[in-house]
Scaffold this motif. Structure first.
Motif, short mmCIF file in Angstrom:
data_model
loop_
_atom_site.label_atom_id
_atom_site.label_comp_id
_atom_site.label_asym_id
_atom_site.label_seq_id
_atom_site.Cartn_x
_atom_site.Cartn_y
_atom_site.Cartn_z
N HIS A 96 0.75 -1.18 -0.02
CA HIS A 96 -0.04 0.03 -0.05
C HIS A 96 0.97 1.19 0.07
N PRO A 97 1.63 1.62 -1.04
CA PRO A 97 2.61 2.75 -1.22
C PRO A 97 1.86 4.04 -0.96
N GLU A 98 0.45 4.23 -1.37
CA GLU A 98 -0.27 5.39 -0.66
C GLU A 98 -0.77 5.49 0.67
N GLY A 99 -0.35 4.38 1.26
CA GLY A 99 -0.99 4.24 2.65
C GLY A 99 -2.38 3.36 2.71
N LYS A 100 -2.94 3.10 3.78
CA LYS A 100 -3.92 2.31 3.74
C LYS A 100 -5.15 3.03 4.22
N LEU A 101 -5.26 4.01 5.16
CA LEU A 101 -6.22 4.62 5.65
C LEU A 101 -6.75 5.63 4.74
N ARG A 102 -8.15 6.04 4.81
CA ARG A 102 -8.84 6.83 3.94
C ARG A 102 -8.85 8.08 4.41
N LEU A 103 -8.55 9.09 3.32
CA LEU A 103 -8.25 10.59 4.14
C LEU A 103 -9.35 11.14 4.26
N LEU A 104 -10.69 11.09 3.52
CA LEU A 104 -11.78 11.83 4.04
C LEU A 104 -12.38 11.54 5.20
N TYR A 105 -12.60 10.02 5.43
CA TYR A 105 -13.42 9.73 6.79
C TYR A 105 -12.83 8.98 7.75
N GLU A 106 -11.39 8.67 7.64
CA GLU A 106 -10.50 8.36 8.63
C GLU A 106 -9.58 9.20 9.19
N ALA A 107 -8.61 9.85 8.60
CA ALA A 107 -7.46 10.61 8.69
C ALA A 107 -7.88 12.18 9.07
N ASN A 108 -8.81 12.63 7.99
CA ASN A 108 -9.16 14.09 8.37
C ASN A 108 -9.88 14.33 9.64
N PRO A 109 -11.03 13.48 9.92
CA PRO A 109 -11.61 13.87 11.17
C PRO A 109 -10.53 13.60 12.30
N LEU A 110 -9.83 12.56 12.44
CA LEU A 110 -9.15 12.28 13.74
C LEU A 110 -7.81 13.46 13.64
N ALA A 111 -7.60 13.85 12.40
CA ALA A 111 -6.50 15.16 12.39
C ALA A 111 -6.94 16.22 13.00
N LEU A 112 -8.31 16.64 12.79
CA LEU A 112 -8.83 17.78 13.21
C LEU A 112 -9.07 17.84 14.76
N ILE A 113 -9.60 16.71 15.28
CA ILE A 113 -9.63 16.42 16.64
C ILE A 113 -8.13 16.54 17.33
N ALA A 114 -7.05 15.90 16.85
CA ALA A 114 -5.75 15.88 17.15
C ALA A 114 -5.32 17.27 17.34
N GLU A 115 -5.42 17.96 16.25
CA GLU A 115 -5.03 19.40 16.29
C GLU A 115 -5.88 20.44 17.19
N GLN A 116 -7.01 20.35 17.30
CA GLN A 116 -7.78 21.03 18.25
C GLN A 116 -7.29 20.62 19.67
N ALA A 117 -7.08 19.56 19.99
CA ALA A 117 -6.35 19.03 21.44
C ALA A 117 -4.94 19.50 21.69
N GLY A 118 -4.31 20.00 20.58
CA GLY A 118 -3.09 20.45 20.80
C GLY A 118 -1.89 19.49 20.13
N GLY A 119 -2.53 18.65 19.24
CA GLY A 119 -1.46 17.49 18.98
C GLY A 119 -1.35 17.95 17.33
N LEU A 120 -0.71 16.98 16.70
CA LEU A 120 -0.38 17.27 15.25
C LEU A 120 -0.59 16.08 14.40
N ALA A 121 -0.92 16.09 13.15
CA ALA A 121 -1.27 14.93 12.26
C ALA A 121 -0.61 15.27 10.87
N ILE A 122 0.22 14.26 10.35
CA ILE A 122 0.77 14.55 9.20
C ILE A 122 0.63 13.22 8.01
N ASN A 123 0.94 13.25 6.95
CA ASN A 123 0.87 12.27 6.18
C ASN A 123 2.49 11.74 5.99
N GLY A 124 3.32 12.00 6.62
CA GLY A 124 4.46 11.77 6.64
C GLY A 124 5.29 12.89 6.44
#
Length: 338
Positions: A264-292
Protein backbone atom coordinates in the motif's frame (compact mmCIF):
# COMPACT_ATOMS: atom_id res chain seq x y z
CA UNK A 1 -25.80 18.89 37.24
CA UNK A 2 -25.23 16.90 34.08
CA UNK A 3 -24.78 18.31 30.59
CA UNK A 4 -26.07 16.19 27.73
CA UNK A 5 -24.64 16.33 24.23
CA UNK A 6 -27.73 18.11 22.93
CA UNK A 7 -27.58 20.70 25.73
CA UNK A 8 -23.91 21.28 24.96
CA UNK A 9 -24.60 21.81 21.24
CA UNK A 10 -27.46 24.22 21.94
CA UNK A 11 -25.23 26.19 24.32
CA UNK A 12 -22.48 26.35 21.69
CA UNK A 13 -24.96 27.54 19.06
CA UNK A 14 -25.97 30.50 21.20
CA UNK A 15 -22.46 31.84 20.70
CA UNK A 16 -22.72 31.59 16.90
CA UNK A 17 -24.53 34.49 15.17
CA UNK A 18 -27.46 33.51 12.95
CA UNK A 19 -27.43 29.85 14.04
CA UNK A 20 -30.54 28.20 12.61
CA UNK A 21 -30.64 24.98 14.63
CA UNK A 22 -29.94 22.82 11.56
CA UNK A 23 -26.56 21.76 12.94
CA UNK A 24 -28.01 20.48 16.23
CA UNK A 25 -30.75 18.64 14.28
CA UNK A 26 -28.05 17.03 12.14
CA UNK A 27 -26.03 15.92 15.17
CA UNK A 28 -29.13 14.41 16.76
CA UNK A 29 -29.24 12.06 13.76
CA UNK A 30 -25.66 11.01 14.43
CA UNK A 31 -26.31 10.30 18.11
CA UNK A 32 -29.47 8.35 17.29
CA UNK A 33 -27.58 6.16 14.81
CA UNK A 34 -24.77 5.69 17.37
CA UNK A 35 -27.27 4.43 19.97
CA UNK A 36 -28.76 2.01 17.43
CA UNK A 37 -25.29 0.68 16.57
CA UNK A 38 -24.28 0.47 20.23
CA UNK A 39 -27.40 -1.53 21.08
CA UNK A 40 -26.74 -3.98 18.25
CA UNK A 41 -23.06 -4.39 19.23
CA UNK A 42 -23.99 -5.00 22.86
CA UNK A 43 -26.00 -8.09 21.90
CA UNK A 44 -23.80 -9.14 18.98
CA UNK A 45 -22.94 -12.48 20.53
CA UNK A 46 -26.60 -13.24 21.28
CA UNK A 47 -28.09 -12.68 17.84
CA UNK A 48 -27.10 -13.46 14.27
CA UNK A 49 -25.16 -10.23 13.71
CA UNK A 50 -21.52 -11.37 13.91
CA UNK A 51 -19.48 -12.69 11.00
CA UNK A 52 -19.29 -11.69 7.36
CA UNK A 53 -22.17 -10.49 5.21
CA UNK A 54 -20.88 -12.45 2.20
CA UNK A 55 -19.92 -9.42 0.11
CA UNK A 56 -17.12 -6.88 -0.28
CA UNK A 57 -17.13 -3.08 -0.30
CA UNK A 58 -15.50 -0.65 -2.74
CA UNK A 59 -12.19 -1.12 -0.86
CA UNK A 60 -12.19 -4.84 -1.67
CA UNK A 61 -12.67 -5.57 2.04
CA UNK A 62 -15.04 -8.24 3.31
CA UNK A 63 -18.11 -6.62 4.82
CA UNK A 64 -19.18 -7.74 8.26
CA UNK A 65 -22.88 -7.97 9.09
CA UNK A 66 -22.44 -5.11 11.54
CA UNK A 67 -20.79 -3.00 8.79
CA UNK A 68 -24.00 -3.28 6.81
CA UNK A 69 -26.23 -2.53 9.79
CA UNK A 70 -24.17 0.48 10.91
CA UNK A 71 -24.10 1.89 7.39
CA UNK A 72 -27.86 1.54 6.96
CA UNK A 73 -28.49 3.12 10.37
CA UNK A 74 -26.41 6.18 9.53
CA UNK A 75 -27.82 6.53 6.01
CA UNK A 76 -31.36 6.42 7.40
CA UNK A 77 -30.91 8.65 10.45
CA UNK A 78 -28.99 11.30 8.50
CA UNK A 79 -30.83 11.00 5.18
CA UNK A 80 -34.15 12.08 6.69
CA UNK A 81 -32.56 15.37 7.85
CA UNK A 82 -33.44 18.08 5.30
CA UNK A 83 -30.17 19.89 6.05
CA UNK A 84 -28.14 17.02 4.55
CA UNK A 85 -27.17 17.35 0.87
CA UNK A 86 -24.95 14.27 0.51
CA UNK A 87 -23.63 11.32 2.48
CA UNK A 88 -20.30 9.62 1.77
CA UNK A 89 -19.62 6.24 3.36
CA UNK A 90 -16.74 3.79 3.27
CA UNK A 91 -19.30 1.15 2.34
CA UNK A 92 -20.74 2.92 -0.73
CA UNK A 93 -19.06 3.28 -4.12
CA UNK A 94 -20.47 6.78 -4.73
CA UNK A 95 -21.93 9.59 -2.61
CA UNK A 96 -25.58 9.22 -1.65
CA UNK A 97 -27.18 12.49 -2.73
CA UNK A 98 -30.51 14.21 -2.10
CA UNK A 99 -32.21 16.62 -4.47
CA UNK A 100 -32.46 19.51 -2.01
CA UNK A 101 -32.00 23.22 -2.69
CA UNK A 102 -28.71 24.70 -1.39
CA UNK A 103 -30.67 26.68 1.19
CA UNK A 104 -31.97 23.47 2.73
CA UNK A 105 -29.26 20.89 2.09
CA UNK A 106 -26.44 22.74 3.81
CA UNK A 107 -24.16 19.90 4.86
CA UNK A 108 -22.16 17.01 3.47
CA UNK A 109 -21.29 14.20 5.88
CA UNK A 110 -18.59 11.58 5.36
CA UNK A 111 -18.22 8.59 7.66
CA UNK A 112 -16.72 5.22 8.35
CA UNK A 113 -19.77 3.47 9.83
CA UNK A 114 -17.89 0.81 11.78
CA UNK A 115 -14.12 1.07 11.91
CA UNK A 116 -12.36 -2.11 13.05
CA UNK A 117 -15.45 -4.27 12.47
CA UNK A 118 -13.38 -7.42 11.94
CA UNK A 119 -12.64 -7.22 15.68
CA UNK A 120 -16.32 -7.69 16.60
CA UNK A 121 -16.02 -11.48 16.54
CA UNK A 122 -13.35 -11.33 19.27
CA UNK A 123 -15.09 -8.62 21.33
CA UNK A 124 -12.53 -5.86 20.70
CA UNK A 125 -13.39 -2.15 20.59
CA UNK A 126 -14.75 -0.69 17.35
CA UNK A 127 -15.93 2.77 16.41
CA UNK A 128 -17.76 5.15 14.07
CA UNK A 129 -15.85 8.08 12.56
CA UNK A 130 -17.59 11.10 11.00
CA UNK A 131 -16.78 14.42 9.41
CA UNK A 132 -19.09 17.30 8.47
CA UNK A 133 -18.54 19.85 5.68
CA UNK A 134 -20.61 22.80 4.55
CA UNK A 135 -21.98 22.34 1.06
CA UNK A 136 -20.62 24.78 -1.48
CA UNK A 137 -23.42 27.15 -2.37
CA UNK A 138 -22.67 27.16 -6.10
CA UNK A 139 -22.75 23.36 -6.34
CA UNK A 140 -25.63 21.02 -6.98
CA UNK A 141 -26.10 18.31 -4.36
CA UNK A 142 -24.36 15.82 -6.64
CA UNK A 143 -21.28 18.02 -7.17
CA UNK A 144 -18.06 16.36 -6.00
CA UNK A 145 -16.55 19.77 -5.24
CA UNK A 146 -18.70 19.87 -2.12
CA UNK A 147 -17.35 16.47 -1.08
CA UNK A 148 -13.68 16.79 -2.03
CA UNK A 149 -12.73 19.56 0.35
CA UNK A 150 -9.48 19.60 2.37
CA UNK A 151 -9.69 18.73 6.05
CA UNK A 152 -9.21 22.33 7.15
CA UNK A 153 -12.70 23.04 5.73
CA UNK A 154 -14.40 20.65 8.17
CA UNK A 155 -17.24 22.19 10.15
CA UNK A 156 -17.03 19.42 12.74
CA UNK A 157 -15.60 15.95 13.21
CA UNK A 158 -15.79 13.18 15.74
CA UNK A 159 -15.98 9.51 16.54
CA UNK A 160 -17.96 7.13 18.69
CA UNK A 161 -15.99 4.45 20.53
CA UNK A 162 -17.94 1.31 21.44
CA UNK A 163 -16.11 -0.31 24.35
CA UNK A 164 -16.58 -0.95 28.08
CA UNK A 165 -18.49 2.33 27.86
CA UNK A 166 -19.71 4.06 24.71
CA UNK A 167 -18.09 7.44 24.21
CA UNK A 168 -18.61 10.21 21.67
CA UNK A 169 -15.69 12.60 21.08
CA UNK A 170 -16.25 15.61 18.87
CA UNK A 171 -14.97 19.04 17.89
CA UNK A 172 -16.57 21.92 16.01
CA UNK A 173 -13.38 23.99 16.02
CA UNK A 174 -13.82 25.22 19.59
CA UNK A 175 -12.02 22.53 21.51
CA UNK A 176 -12.53 18.78 21.92
CA UNK A 177 -15.26 17.35 24.13
CA UNK A 178 -16.04 13.81 25.22
CA UNK A 179 -19.48 12.46 26.10
CA UNK A 180 -20.19 9.07 27.66
CA UNK A 181 -23.47 7.27 27.00
CA UNK A 182 -25.44 6.89 30.22
CA UNK A 183 -27.65 3.84 29.58
CA UNK A 184 -29.93 4.71 32.50
CA UNK A 185 -31.18 7.86 30.76
CA UNK A 186 -30.26 7.02 27.15
CA UNK A 187 -28.21 10.17 26.63
CA UNK A 188 -24.60 11.10 25.96
CA UNK A 189 -23.38 13.06 28.99
CA UNK A 190 -20.38 15.39 29.11
CA UNK A 191 -17.56 13.48 30.83
CA UNK A 192 -14.39 15.01 29.32
CA UNK A 193 -14.41 18.79 29.08
CA UNK A 194 -11.93 20.48 26.70
CA UNK A 195 -9.75 17.44 26.13
CA UNK A 196 -6.03 18.03 25.62
CA UNK A 197 -3.54 15.58 24.16
CA UNK A 198 -0.35 15.47 26.28
CA UNK A 199 2.55 17.14 24.49
CA UNK A 200 4.62 14.04 25.15
CA UNK A 201 3.42 10.56 26.06
CA UNK A 202 4.92 7.15 26.68
CA UNK A 203 3.28 4.94 24.07
CA UNK A 204 3.80 4.40 20.37
CA UNK A 205 1.34 2.45 18.26
CA UNK A 206 1.73 0.78 14.88
CA UNK A 207 1.61 -2.65 13.27
CA UNK A 208 5.29 -3.57 13.68
CA UNK A 209 4.71 -6.87 11.88
CA UNK A 210 4.93 -4.80 8.67
CA UNK A 211 8.04 -2.87 9.74
CA UNK A 212 10.24 -4.50 7.11
CA UNK A 213 8.05 -2.86 4.45
CA UNK A 214 8.10 0.62 6.05
CA UNK A 215 10.16 3.40 4.43
CA UNK A 216 13.57 3.82 6.05
CA UNK A 217 12.74 6.99 7.98
CA UNK A 218 9.76 5.27 9.64
CA UNK A 219 12.02 2.39 10.73
CA UNK A 220 14.59 4.88 12.04
CA UNK A 221 11.88 6.68 13.99
CA UNK A 222 10.65 3.47 15.62
CA UNK A 223 14.22 2.57 16.54
CA UNK A 224 14.62 6.06 17.99
CA UNK A 225 11.58 5.50 20.20
CA UNK A 226 12.61 2.00 21.26
CA UNK A 227 16.09 2.95 22.44
CA UNK A 228 14.89 6.18 24.04
CA UNK A 229 16.99 8.53 21.96
CA UNK A 230 14.08 10.96 22.14
CA UNK A 231 14.66 11.40 25.89
CA UNK A 232 11.59 9.39 26.91
CA UNK A 233 10.99 5.68 27.42
CA UNK A 234 8.21 4.33 25.24
CA UNK A 235 6.12 1.17 25.33
CA UNK A 236 4.37 -0.36 22.33
CA UNK A 237 0.57 -0.55 22.28
CA UNK A 238 -1.43 -1.63 19.23
CA UNK A 239 -5.08 -2.68 19.22
CA UNK A 240 -5.66 -2.80 15.47
CA UNK A 241 -8.82 -0.69 15.72
CA UNK A 242 -8.07 2.88 14.56
CA UNK A 243 -10.59 4.60 16.84
CA UNK A 244 -9.38 2.71 19.91
CA UNK A 245 -5.69 3.33 19.15
CA UNK A 246 -6.35 7.01 18.49
CA UNK A 247 -8.49 7.39 21.63
CA UNK A 248 -5.67 6.08 23.79
CA UNK A 249 -3.26 8.47 22.07
CA UNK A 250 -5.63 11.38 22.67
CA UNK A 251 -5.90 10.61 26.38
CA UNK A 252 -2.40 9.34 27.13
CA UNK A 253 -0.25 11.03 24.47
CA UNK A 254 2.41 9.36 22.36
CA UNK A 255 2.08 8.64 18.66
CA UNK A 256 0.09 6.46 16.27
CA UNK A 257 1.61 5.55 12.89
CA UNK A 258 0.15 3.91 9.81
CA UNK A 259 3.03 4.08 7.31
CA UNK A 260 2.97 3.28 3.60
CA UNK A 261 4.12 -0.23 2.71
CA UNK A 262 5.13 -2.08 -0.43
CA UNK A 263 1.59 -3.40 -0.70
CA UNK A 264 0.00 0.00 0.00
CA UNK A 265 2.46 2.68 -1.20
CA UNK A 266 -0.24 5.37 -0.85
CA UNK A 267 -1.01 4.26 2.69
CA UNK A 268 -4.08 2.32 3.76
CA UNK A 269 -6.22 4.70 5.81
CA UNK A 270 -8.82 6.78 3.98
CA UNK A 271 -8.20 10.51 3.91
CA UNK A 272 -11.77 11.80 3.93
CA UNK A 273 -13.44 9.71 6.62
CA UNK A 274 -10.56 8.43 8.76
CA UNK A 275 -7.47 10.67 8.64
CA UNK A 276 -9.18 14.07 8.25
CA UNK A 277 -11.60 13.84 11.20
CA UNK A 278 -8.96 12.40 13.54
CA UNK A 279 -6.46 15.04 12.40
CA UNK A 280 -8.91 17.84 13.23
CA UNK A 281 -9.54 16.38 16.68
CA UNK A 282 -5.80 15.94 17.30
CA UNK A 283 -4.96 19.51 16.32
CA UNK A 284 -7.86 20.95 18.32
CA UNK A 285 -6.49 19.02 21.32
CA UNK A 286 -2.96 20.39 20.85
CA UNK A 287 -1.48 17.51 18.83
CA UNK A 288 -0.32 17.17 15.24
CA UNK A 289 -1.25 14.97 12.28
CA UNK A 290 0.78 14.52 9.09
CA UNK A 291 0.90 12.18 6.11
CA UNK A 292 4.64 11.74 6.61
CA UNK A 293 5.78 15.23 5.69
CA UNK A 294 2.69 17.43 5.20
CA UNK A 295 -0.22 18.38 7.46
CA UNK A 296 -3.16 16.04 6.84
CA UNK A 297 -5.61 18.94 7.00
CA UNK A 298 -3.89 20.71 4.09
CA UNK A 299 -4.24 17.81 1.64
CA UNK A 300 -6.58 18.28 -1.32
CA UNK A 301 -8.59 15.07 -1.82
CA UNK A 302 -8.67 13.64 -5.34
CA UNK A 303 -11.30 10.95 -4.71
CA UNK A 304 -13.77 9.97 -2.00
CA UNK A 305 -11.90 6.75 -1.14
CA UNK A 306 -8.37 8.18 -1.42
CA UNK A 307 -5.84 6.64 0.95
CA UNK A 308 -3.05 8.25 2.94
CA UNK A 309 -0.28 7.41 5.42
CA UNK A 310 -0.86 8.85 8.89
CA UNK A 311 1.35 9.97 11.76
CA UNK A 312 -0.72 11.49 14.56
CA UNK A 313 0.01 12.21 18.18
CA UNK A 314 1.57 14.56 20.68
CA UNK A 315 3.39 17.61 19.38
CA UNK A 316 6.74 16.41 20.73
CA UNK A 317 6.55 12.99 19.03
CA UNK A 318 5.37 14.26 15.64
CA UNK A 319 7.94 17.06 15.59
CA UNK A 320 10.63 14.48 16.37
CA UNK A 321 9.45 12.46 13.36
CA UNK A 322 9.75 15.55 11.15
CA UNK A 323 13.22 16.25 12.55
CA UNK A 324 14.37 12.78 11.49
CA UNK A 325 13.22 13.52 7.94
CA UNK A 326 14.93 16.90 7.85
CA UNK A 327 18.28 15.77 9.28
CA UNK A 328 19.37 13.81 6.14
CA UNK A 329 18.06 16.63 3.96
CA UNK A 330 20.15 19.19 5.86
CA UNK A 331 23.21 16.91 5.72
CA UNK A 332 22.87 16.55 1.92
CA UNK A 333 22.46 20.30 1.56
CA UNK A 334 25.66 20.90 3.53
CA UNK A 335 27.58 18.42 1.39
CA UNK A 336 26.28 19.96 -1.83
CA UNK A 337 27.30 23.44 -0.64
CA UNK A 338 30.95 22.41 -0.14
Amino acid sequence: MITTFQQHILHQQREVPYASGDFSWLLSGLTLAAKMIEAKIRCAGLCNIVGTAGQTNIQGETQQKLDVFANEALLHCLGVRDCVAALVSEENDEPVTFDRPPGEGKYVIVFDPLDGSSNIDVNVNVGTIFSIYRRKEDERSSGLDSVLQPGNCQVAAGYVLYGPSTMLVYTAGRGVYGFTLDPTIGAFVLSHDRMQMPERGKYYSCNEANAAQFPEHYRSYLEDLRISKAGQEYSSRYIGSLVADFHRTLLKGGVFLYPPTAGHPEGKLRLLYEANPLALIAEQAGGLAINGDEAILNLQPRGIHQRTPLVVGGRSEVERFLDLIREPQLARAEVESL
